[in-house]
Enzyme design. Structure first.
Site: not given
Lengths: 302, 302
Positions: A97-99
């Protein structure tokens, strides 16, 4: 710690390759688009089939959140169900999710994605480093508390990745190498019984020379290696992401496994043949990558 | 184009300040925690009250996705409902999700958050630049097609933000100033009738000197300025983010408006008094920032 479970699954299945779950609606086989279900529930049916097809071959799956957010709240519900179904099949789940954000906001993301009593309960989460190491600390803390892990974006597989990751910081260090040093150093505080840490790095398959350098900096970190197949990285390119124990990297393919039916003229449109193509593609990937590891180390690594 | 609508709302309300919608459960007033509703639906009720309380004062609201993801799919459903309720009150919605990825994945995020026929349909989305300018292009393309906008993280408000944003790239440019140049250049391809572009920048209120430099590079971009109040940036600090027309910046506060009741000893625990405190806090912020703009430019700016 989940990193120990990951190593166990890799050894048991003799496979460091994982399958991305990227539901691009236009590419899904028509047999999953009956019309009786919502698009999100059709995706759930499709993903359940994919998971069943590869569960005894791969150690982990990597659902890509963007393709679930397209379906709104329903898509996010299906994402949660997919994590749970993957777990019930003994698979590790890498939540791509590359948060990132700062302070309380980062803590909220970490809870949402990694907490055992949170809605998603993934095993690993990908985290973007742009806001600085203080922004990543809440993810490290949550991962440590929950026995989970993260993968920090260090060197991605796209052409533009160098623009920022190859810049030089105030101490004269290259950003991706400086990040690697940070990953290694915080990782040393959470090393599992397997000898690998819960803090890994995303390192693209498309830059093998950089991967070798980064490997030497992050000796006990796992690399999540996207870009295999479709993005141009081949089996030989990913060898530099591994240690000579055949561990330390997870090679991920999405399109090359999920959408191979689109390049298979004899595909008959059925679910059984689709899942068979998925399964065979996952096996081919395993054999190609393990073959290269064998060639590189002239021994069976698992 | 939504940037024209934004300028219209700022001028009509004579206010460049916006309110973040950050539902931190532990800080919400007890009167919203009846138990008859799920936590996510309680958040919806709370956010609806906040929106009603400030709708005639502020031009925009900024829901922070992390605090909705905490509630899983239900939280994401409530996020969608909040966007829609804000729109029905004539407010612009800045979706602060700091998304990014590459290629098709970036396109999926852009569709999910910005497309008019997508699930969220926000007006602006915050985008993280770590993966490079090619990773941001799908967001630019989608914004252009949908008449929406983005804010690229250029210089954030946290202490660690300098680690990457102050590094030097291969051309000898400082990363935040190079990003500013890119924002300015792509922004020039999508300037609205108001003279401002659809491509803005996140610039923290905590670094006024840097903000002044960045302002001179991105003359016709809007700045989204977080960190007002709670994070240490005051009204005087944000002046450097504006142009002398009183436009070009959106100053955002979340905790300072939403959770002021926690610092109000006379708060009686009721919904009417809570929404009154929210409204008064938003008015105070407007007056403080507009007062500083007046002092700086010695004229009424709106």
């Amino acid at each position: 710690m989940v990193v120990d479970g990951l190593v166990e699954e890799i050894r048991r299945k003799k496979n460091p390759c994982i399958v991305g779950i990227d539901p691009e609606w236009s590419k899904l086989p028509d047999c999953y688009k009956s019309g009786a279900l919502s698009r999100a529930d059709s995706v759930l049916e499709w993903a359940t089939d994919v998971i069943e097809a590869v569960a005894d071959i791969v150690p982990a799956v990597k659902p890509q959140m963007a393709f679930f957010e397209v379906f709104g709240a329903e898509g996010v519900r299906v994402h949660q169900q997919i994590v749970s179904r993957a777990h019930s099949k003994g698979l590790i789940v890498v939540d791509d999710s590359k948060r990132n954000d700062i302070g309380n906001t980062a803590r909220a993301y970490a809870y949402a994605h990694l907490a055992k009593d949170g809605p998603i309960n993934a095993d690993f989460l990908t985290v973007s480093p742009f806001l600085g190491t203080d922004s990543m600390q809440p993810f490290i803390d949550t991962a440590a508390r929950e026995g989970k892990g993260i993968f920090v974006l260090v060197k991605t597989s796209n052409p533009g990745s160098a623009e920022i990751s190859e810049a030089t910081n105030a101490q004269g260090e290259n950003i991706s190498r400086w990040l690697a040093g940070w990953v290694n150093s915080v990782g040393n505080t959470c090393v599992g019984e397997c000898g690998y840490s819960s803090v890994g790095a995303v390192v693209g398959a498309t830059f093998p020379d950089e991967a070798r350098q980064l490997r030497s900096i992050m000796k006990n970190s796992f690399f999540l290696v996207p870009g295999y197949g479709a993005q141009g990285g081949g089996a030989a390119d990913v060898v530099s992401c591994f240690n000579d124990d055949g561990l330390g990297a997870l090679v991920s393919s999405s399109r090359g496994v999920l959408y191979r039916h689109l390049e298979t003229p004899e595909y008959d449109g059925s679910r059984p043949m689709y899942t068979d193509i998925v399964r065979q593609s996952a096996i081919e990937m395993r054999d190609a990558v393990c073959g290269e590891l064998y060639t590189a180390y002239t021994k069976m690594v698992y």
